[in-house]
Design an enzyme around this catalytic site. Structure first.
Site, PDB file in Angstrom:
ATOM      1  N   ARG A 106     -43.077-148.782 110.487  1.00  0.00           N
ATOM      2  CA  ARG A 106     -42.756-147.576 111.236  1.00  0.00           C
ATOM      3  C   ARG A 106     -43.509-147.578 112.560  1.00  0.00           C
ATOM      4  O   ARG A 106     -44.740-147.637 112.574  1.00  0.00           O
ATOM      5  CB  ARG A 106     -43.116-146.344 110.414  1.00  0.00           C
ATOM      6  CG  ARG A 106     -42.515-145.093 110.997  1.00  0.00           C
ATOM      7  CD  ARG A 106     -42.367-144.040 109.959  1.00  0.00           C
ATOM      8  NE  ARG A 106     -43.672-143.560 109.538  1.00  0.00           N
ATOM      9  CZ  ARG A 106     -43.903-142.303 109.206  1.00  0.00           C
ATOM     10  NH1 ARG A 106     -42.919-141.427 109.216  1.00  0.00           N
ATOM     11  NH2 ARG A 106     -45.096-141.922 108.831  1.00  0.00           N
ATOM     12  N   THR A 110     -42.597-143.833 117.998  1.00  0.00           N
ATOM     13  CA  THR A 110     -41.256-143.249 117.824  1.00  0.00           C
ATOM     14  C   THR A 110     -41.007-142.790 116.380  1.00  0.00           C
ATOM     15  O   THR A 110     -40.049-142.066 116.120  1.00  0.00           O
ATOM     16  CB  THR A 110     -40.182-144.296 118.159  1.00  0.00           C
ATOM     17  OG1 THR A 110     -40.313-145.373 117.216  1.00  0.00           O
ATOM     18  CG2 THR A 110     -40.341-144.845 119.569  1.00  0.00           C
ATOM     19  N   ASP A 202     -48.752-144.599  96.103  1.00  0.00           N
ATOM     20  CA  ASP A 202     -48.218-145.653  96.970  1.00  0.00           C
ATOM     21  C   ASP A 202     -47.835-146.846  96.087  1.00  0.00           C
ATOM     22  O   ASP A 202     -48.702-147.489  95.480  1.00  0.00           O
ATOM     23  CB  ASP A 202     -49.272-146.068  98.002  1.00  0.00           C
ATOM     24  CG  ASP A 202     -48.698-147.056  99.009  1.00  0.00           C
ATOM     25  OD1 ASP A 202     -48.601-146.707 100.192  1.00  0.00           O
ATOM     26  OD2 ASP A 202     -48.313-148.184  98.597  1.00  0.00           O
ATOM     27  N   ASP A 205     -49.501-150.226  96.920  1.00  0.00           N
ATOM     28  CA  ASP A 205     -50.928-150.243  96.549  1.00  0.00           C
ATOM     29  C   ASP A 205     -51.090-150.344  95.041  1.00  0.00           C
ATOM     30  O   ASP A 205     -51.986-151.046  94.551  1.00  0.00           O
ATOM     31  CB  ASP A 205     -51.623-148.981  97.052  1.00  0.00           C
ATOM     32  CG  ASP A 205     -51.900-149.037  98.544  1.00  0.00           C
ATOM     33  OD1 ASP A 205     -51.786-150.129  99.135  1.00  0.00           O
ATOM     34  OD2 ASP A 205     -52.229-147.987  99.124  1.00  0.00           O
TER      35      ASP A 205
HETATM   36  N1  URA Z   1     -43.824-144.837  99.438  1.00  0.00           N
HETATM   37  C1  URA Z   1     -44.612-144.901  98.351  1.00  0.00           C
HETATM   38  O1  URA Z   1     -45.110-145.958  98.009  1.00  0.00           O
HETATM   39  N2  URA Z   1     -44.877-143.770  97.686  1.00  0.00           N
HETATM   40  C2  URA Z   1     -44.355-142.578  98.021  1.00  0.00           C
HETATM   41  O2  URA Z   1     -44.609-141.576  97.358  1.00  0.00           O
HETATM   42  C3  URA Z   1     -43.523-142.541  99.165  1.00  0.00           C
HETATM   43  C4  URA Z   1     -43.267-143.683  99.856  1.00  0.00           C
END
Ligand code: URA
Length: 211
Positions: A106, A110, A202, A205
């Site tokens: 990202r 922008t 995430d 992660d």
């Molecule tokens: N990406 C992720 O890994 N977790 C989320 O909750 C949203 C986007």
């Protein structure tokens, strides 16, 4: 109420595994193993309407016409990096599938997705492409990835995720009404940091043990 092009896989095994994955106490090795198992089950569902053709085979007892998958090999397309965790289980079920990768980040200025990597199998226009990312959050990356895959020639595309936010489904379906979505659950909403809640955190992660 999910949009008509969204399938939620409510199978108890899928839901049980998802609950274990959501738990903050589940370590990365267990999370990866569960993701692999659950993606196999999601793949089973997304392949439900694959076309078959009859071929003549001979069993030890007789010759007869038996069904086998028709057409070119499937193509799984991972949206990096978390998509790779889903692809592993998909390949357990369909080992002959081809695999493509799309990398997007990202742009902080922008806030739009920018492509940094793209590698797709040949004759993509003849293959069913199953594009995967565990989390359909804002939907922006998924929209951009599928747009790129269409530009490369793909004609038949499906999208598989583990969790979807209502806004992600809305954004994705508006951009790609021709691409069905299959998910294990639709969660309540996105928080201020665009995380799905209740969610699982995430996904990248949790798969790779990073922070
Ligand atoms: N990406 C992720 O890994 N977790 C989320 O909750 C949203 C986007």
């Amino acid at each position: 109420m999910p949009a008509s092009n969204v399938t939620v896989v409510s199978h108890p095994l899928v839901q049980h595994k998802l609950t274990l994955m959501r738990d903050v106490g589940t370590p990365s090795n267990k999370f990866r193993a569960l993701l692999r198992e659950i993606s196999l089950l999601l793949t089973y569902e997304i392949c439900r309407d694959l076309e078959t053709e009859l071929v003549e085979i001979t069993t030890p007892l007789e010759t007869f016409m038996a069904p086998r998958l028709e057409g070119k090999k499937l193509c799984f397309i991972s949206i990096l990096r978390a998509g790779n965790g889903l692809v592993d289980g998909m390949l357990d079920l369909v080992p002959s599938a081809r695999v493509g990768h799309v990398g997007l980040y990202r742009d902080p200025r922008t806030l739009k997705p920018v492509e940094y990597y793209l590698k797709l199998p040949d004759r993509i226009e003849e293959r069913l492409c199953i594009c995967v990312d565990p989390m359909l959050a804002t939907g922006n990356s998924a929209v951009a990835a599928v747009q790129r895959i269409k530009e490369a020639g793909a004609k038949r595309i499906k999208f598989v995720c583990l969790l979807a936010a209502p806004v992600g489904i809305e954004t994705f379906s508006a951009a790609h009404p021709d691409v069905p979505i299959l998910t294990a659950a639709i969660d309540r909403e996105l928080n201020d940091h665009a995380y799905i809640v209740p969610g699982l955190g995430d996904a990248g992660d949790r798969i790779y043990g990073t922070k």
